[in-house]
Write a protein that holds these residues in place. Structure first.
Motif, mmCIF file in Angstrom:
data_model
loop_
_atom_site.group_PDB
_atom_site.id
_atom_site.type_symbol
_atom_site.label_atom_id
_atom_site.label_comp_id
_atom_site.label_asym_id
_atom_site.label_seq_id
_atom_site.Cartn_x
_atom_site.Cartn_y
_atom_site.Cartn_z
ATOM 1 N N LEU A 128 86.666 52.725 15.677
ATOM 2 C CA LEU A 128 87.175 53.507 16.794
ATOM 3 C C LEU A 128 87.803 54.769 16.227
ATOM 4 O O LEU A 128 88.192 54.802 15.057
ATOM 5 C CB LEU A 128 88.222 52.702 17.576
ATOM 6 C CG LEU A 128 87.755 51.364 18.156
ATOM 7 C CD1 LEU A 128 88.896 50.685 18.893
ATOM 8 C CD2 LEU A 128 86.577 51.571 19.096
ATOM 9 N N PRO A 129 87.918 55.834 17.053
ATOM 10 C CA PRO A 129 88.555 57.051 16.539
ATOM 11 C C PRO A 129 89.954 56.748 16.029
ATOM 12 O O PRO A 129 90.690 55.963 16.623
ATOM 13 C CB PRO A 129 88.575 57.981 17.755
ATOM 14 C CG PRO A 129 88.215 57.130 18.930
ATOM 15 C CD PRO A 129 87.449 55.988 18.430
ATOM 16 N N GLY A 130 90.333 57.350 14.964
ATOM 17 C CA GLY A 130 91.680 57.112 14.416
ATOM 18 C C GLY A 130 91.757 57.225 12.913
ATOM 19 O O GLY A 130 92.542 57.978 12.415
ATOM 20 N N PRO A 131 90.972 56.538 12.109
ATOM 21 C CA PRO A 131 90.020 55.506 12.510
ATOM 22 C C PRO A 131 90.685 54.137 12.622
ATOM 23 O O PRO A 131 91.578 53.812 11.834
ATOM 24 C CB PRO A 131 89.024 55.512 11.353
ATOM 25 C CG PRO A 131 89.832 55.942 10.170
ATOM 26 C CD PRO A 131 90.969 56.772 10.673
ATOM 27 N N VAL A 132 90.254 53.354 13.594
ATOM 28 C CA VAL A 132 90.677 51.960 13.707
ATOM 29 C C VAL A 132 89.448 51.107 13.435
ATOM 30 O O VAL A 132 88.407 51.333 14.039
ATOM 31 C CB VAL A 132 91.243 51.678 15.114
ATOM 32 C CG1 VAL A 132 91.520 50.204 15.276
ATOM 33 C CG2 VAL A 132 92.503 52.485 15.344
ATOM 34 N N TYR A 133 89.583 50.181 12.510
ATOM 35 C CA TYR A 133 88.464 49.316 12.150
ATOM 36 C C TYR A 133 88.647 47.956 12.823
ATOM 37 O O TYR A 133 89.691 47.339 12.689
ATOM 38 C CB TYR A 133 88.411 49.098 10.637
ATOM 39 C CG TYR A 133 87.826 50.269 9.885
ATOM 40 C CD1 TYR A 133 88.582 51.416 9.686
ATOM 41 C CD2 TYR A 133 86.540 50.223 9.362
ATOM 42 C CE1 TYR A 133 88.060 52.489 8.999
ATOM 43 C CE2 TYR A 133 86.014 51.287 8.671
ATOM 44 C CZ TYR A 133 86.773 52.421 8.495
ATOM 45 O OH TYR A 133 86.258 53.484 7.821
ATOM 46 N N LEU A 134 87.619 47.515 13.509
ATOM 47 C CA LEU A 134 87.645 46.169 14.071
ATOM 48 C C LEU A 134 86.650 45.317 13.302
ATOM 49 O O LEU A 134 85.456 45.580 13.338
ATOM 50 C CB LEU A 134 87.261 46.190 15.560
ATOM 51 C CG LEU A 134 88.097 47.067 16.495
ATOM 52 C CD1 LEU A 134 87.587 46.951 17.917
ATOM 53 C CD2 LEU A 134 89.552 46.672 16.435
ATOM 54 N N THR A 135 87.164 44.300 12.583
ATOM 55 C CA THR A 135 86.273 43.423 11.823
ATOM 56 C C THR A 135 86.743 41.991 11.987
ATOM 57 O O THR A 135 87.825 41.752 12.518
ATOM 58 C CB THR A 135 86.299 43.747 10.323
ATOM 59 O OG1 THR A 135 87.553 43.286 9.821
ATOM 60 C CG2 THR A 135 86.160 45.222 10.064
ATOM 61 N N ASN A 136 85.928 41.064 11.505
ATOM 62 C CA ASN A 136 86.348 39.668 11.606
ATOM 63 C C ASN A 136 87.393 39.313 10.545
ATOM 64 O O ASN A 136 87.871 38.194 10.508
ATOM 65 C CB ASN A 136 85.143 38.719 11.547
ATOM 66 C CG ASN A 136 84.443 38.794 10.224
ATOM 67 O OD1 ASN A 136 84.811 39.588 9.354
ATOM 68 N ND2 ASN A 136 83.419 37.983 10.051
#
Lengths: 394, 397
Positions: free
Chosen positions: A161-169
């Protein structure tokens, strides 16, 4: 008249005196309670002794020997059981504190939305509240953990996501600041800014009372604080915080603030679950303010927001605070459900301590004592606040 | 008022517990009437009292030349209680894991099957002559010792590692090792992790309250590898999280890893157990302190399965051997000679029942972990001492 009363009170023997009987009943009750308690504790001690088990808290000074995934204070396997407890307690405090803030924000929004004139907003809020209030929290937590946060893609295919924000398991990574050498200096700057803002607020409110024309106290003092803080940031030779952006390094996430899936699931589960209850508390509080108050405010020419801020909320708070306190306590206590999803809060850690040390009675007693203290402390603070906002009767 | 009172009561309860907890750690007080300058009294736990009655002949009356000395062994409280309770109840309550294929696992018919479950059955066969008189109780790692200490189960046969602390401070007795294991690490094949050092900075799934949790911390501290443990409550949660990719690796006893990989994970071929052994894990049944007879029964039930394999006695040929054998050792084992069973408080043919109804160690092993099973583990250390393993039964005599 006086004379007769004196005679009758003399005539009643003490075994028929109501005051004496009341005291007697209470004394008997206390005695019975003490006996029952004493019996159970004696029973426990005898059983423990028969199995050759001692009872004592000395084991807390022993080396824990296990690692804990998330810790706010330095901790590794060579620290003691007591420090392991402290790690768990701080994790509980962290998730409860953040949870209380988030749940309150969400709860107020949905509570006000429930009273909205807009049909769509109103029914959406109603639906949200009904759904969450009627789900068991444990189910919600496990749902969030195993079907949301662990189901995020692997690190290589992370959602960015912008920011950056990382979405992971492996968790969620957000940008964070790393303190640099000038950070302590900047903290002093912030302190000075805070003092300045407070002084300004005091002065302005004093001026408002004198002149009868209250200025925007909060606005001006906030502005001062922000201006001084910004000036400090620019004046220092180097910025006090360095941006620490998360990134993918090989198979793992690096940098930024990494929040584990367990933490995210617990925090979001607790916040949205409790927010549904808080929303209803807020709605009830607002509805308890009589319609005439709103109409009076409107006829005085206050705007809608002013009505809410100056007339409705101060009166609604009186009704809101006591049930809100118990929701906060519930949230804190419910954080122990983290044991099901593996976030190392107090109860989770104490389970490991119990198993590795074998001290069931002591560990459980300690955990109960800690939760009790947290609850009593929260409740004491909220009572203090309640005393401030409640209706002053003259 | 009433709220304050209830708070007071709760505080009272908690503080009583705390005070009760602190008491024994205070220095031992001198017994009533004792002198002030008394030495520190050490509390000695009397486990076995030997009462020696010496009848001293009274001069003048006595005619016997030698004094009669009678020695009787007074047992500690609790001796024999467990067997009595089990016999009165009519079944054995056996604490097992319940989630571990190959060791104790609910099969499609709804029965507990596996290596550990069969040792529960062997014990029931020894006591009742009927292996079905077992009530299985699935326990988590966290509650297993507490349910044993409080007597909710009679024996814990749940892949539990023998350690000094558990043997002493927890008030438990480890009987004999039924499975020699070692801790391993399992990783997905495509992860490229080949050694412990590759796990630097990684996350490792581990089950709560296990020795593996401690060993992992020990080994990683020794090797100087930083890692994050993700700790879960039971087998399913731990391996579920691993299967979802929550962790880079999962650690447990090698037997558990291989049985889980083959029995629980959706893609068993994509996982590999690293060629490192983090610890020694002797697994075996556990009983409470205080009942030595029960300890002996569990111990010798296991030894009977070892001895049977050593002598080549199996459930298939036990009747034949029983009727034809001339070997006194086998005769004693099967209860044809002597009263070994009675010494344990059991019937003399207890070992015969175990072998006939459940089988010898090799049969029990092959049934759950043998080559034909989906949870195959090579016997390795769990072979008889004659085959280079560690299984060794003391003599039956």
């Amino acid at each position: 008249m006086n004379n007769r009363r004196a005679i009758t009170s003399h005539a009643i023997p003490f075994w028929r005196d109501e005051r004496f009987l009341k005291a007697l009943v209470q004394a008997i009750f206390l005695l019975a309670l003490a006996l029952i308690l004493g019996y159970f504790i004696r029973n426990m001690l005898t059983n423990l002794r028969q199995q050759g088990l001692g009872l004592g808290f000395d084991f807390l000074r022993l080396t824990a020997g296990f690692d804990i995934g998330e810790h706010l204070i330095p901790y590794n396997r060579s620290h003691t059981y007591l420090q392991a407890f402290a790690v768990g307690l701080l994790n509980t405090a962290l998730v409860s504190g953040l949870g209380i803030i988030l749940a309150t924000l969400l709860g107020v929004i949905f509570g006000v939305a429930q009273l909205s004139g807009n049909f769509l907003v109103r029914s959406a809020a109603r639906g949200y509240i009904e759904l969450l209030r009627n789900l068991p929290l444990l189910v919600l937590l496990i749902f969030l953990y195993s079907t949301v946060f662990v189901q995020f893609p692997r690190v290589r295919e992370a959602i960015i996501l912008p920011g950056p924000v990382y979405l992971t398991n492996r968790g969620v990574a957000i940008p964070w600041g790393t303190p640099t050498a000038t950070f302590p200096l900047y903290l002093q700057f912030l302190g000075a800014a805070l003092i300045l803002a407070l002084l300004l607020a005091l002065g302005l409110s004093w001026y408002g009372k004198r002149s009868g024309r209250p200025p925007l106290t909060f606005f001006w003092s906030m502005l001062t604080f922000l201006l001084v803080a910004a000036a400090g940031w620019l004046l220092l030779p180097a910025p006090p915080l360095e941006a620490n952006l998360p990134s993918v390094q090989g198979l793992r996430l690096a940098g930024g603030l990494q929040l584990s899936p367990e933490f995210m699931a617990l925090l979001s589960g607790l916040s949205i679950y409790t927010s549904a209850f808080i929303a209803d508390v807020v709605r009830a509080g607002i509805q308890s303010v009589s319609r005439g108050q709103v109409e009076a405010a409107k006829s005085l020419g206050l705007t809608g927001f002013q009505t809410l801020r100056l007339v409705v909320f101060p009166q609604a708070l009186r009704v809101i605070i006591p049930p809100l306190t118990s929701q906060y306590l519930n949230l804190t206590k419910n954080s122990s459900l983290a044991v099901a999803i593996g976030y190392p809060e107090l109860f989770h850690v104490s389970g490991t301590v119990l198993n590795q040390s074998g001290r069931a009675v002591e560990v459980i007693a300690l955990v109960m004592a800690v939760y009790l203290s947290i609850s009593l402390l929260t409740s004491a603070l909220m009572n203090l606040y309640n005393r401030r906002v409640r209706l002053v009767e003259r | 008022m009433s709220r304050k009172l209830s708070t007071l009561f709760i505080l009272l309860i908690i503080s009583t517990l705390v005070i009760a907890g602190c008491r024994p750690s205070a220095p031992a007080t001198a017994p009533a009437g004792g002198a002030q300058a008394q030495p520190v009294v050490e509390t000695v736990e009397v486990v076995r009292t030997v009462v020696v009655t010496v009848e001293v002949p009274v001069p003048g009356e006595a005619t016997a030349a030698t004094p009669q000395v009678k020695i009787e062994v007074a047992q500690a409280p609790g001796f024999g209680d467990t067997l009595k309770a089990v016999q009165a109840r009519g079944n054995l309550i056996c604490g097992v894991n319940g989630q571990l294929p190959g060791f104790s696992f609910l099969d499609p018919q709804g029965n507990f099957s596996g290596f550990d479950a069969d040792f529960c059955r062997a014990l029931a066969a020894a006591i009742f002559g009927d292996p079905s008189k077992v009530e299985f109780r699935a326990t988590t790692t966290q509650e297993r010792f507490t349910v044993l200490q409080t007597g909710e189960i009679d024996v814990l046969i749940r892949n539990t590692t023998w350690t000094l602390v558990r043997d002493t401070e927890l008030g438990l007795n480890f009987t004999a090792t039924t499975f020699y294991d070692g801790q391993g690490i399992m990783v997905p094949k495509d992860s490229g992790i080949a050694a412990l050092q590759d796990l630097e900075g990684g996350t490792i799934c581990v089950q709560k309250g296990t020795t593996t949790e401690l060993n992992l911390a020990d080994v990683m501290a020794t090797e100087g590898i930083s890692y994050t443990p993700a700790v879960f409550d039971d087998v399913n949660a731990t391996y579920g999280a691993y299967a979802e990719g929550r962790c880079d690796a999962v650690t447990s006893d090698k037997s558990q890893l291989s049985s889980v990989a083959k029995g629980l994970l959706p893609d068993p071929d994509n996982h590999v157990i690293l060629d490192v052994t983090l610890s020694k894990e002797p697994l075996g049944p556990v009983v409470r302190h205080g009942d030595d007879q029960w300890l002996d029964i569990v111990k010798w039930t296991i030894f009977a399965t070892f001895a049977a394999e050593e002598y080549g006695i199996s459930s298939a040929n036990v009747d034949e051997i029983r009727s034809s054998t001339e070997n006194p050792e086998i005769k004693r084992l099967l209860g044809l000679e002597g009263d070994l069973g009675a010494k344990l408080g059991l019937s003399n043919d207890f070992a015969y029942n175990i072998i006939k109804l459940v089988g010898n160690y090799g049969e029990i092993y092959d049934r759950s972990l043998g080559e034909g099973t989906p949870t195959f583990i090579p016997r390795g250390l769990n072979s008889l001492y004659t085959n280079g393993g560690l299984l060794y039964s003391p003599p039956f005599r």
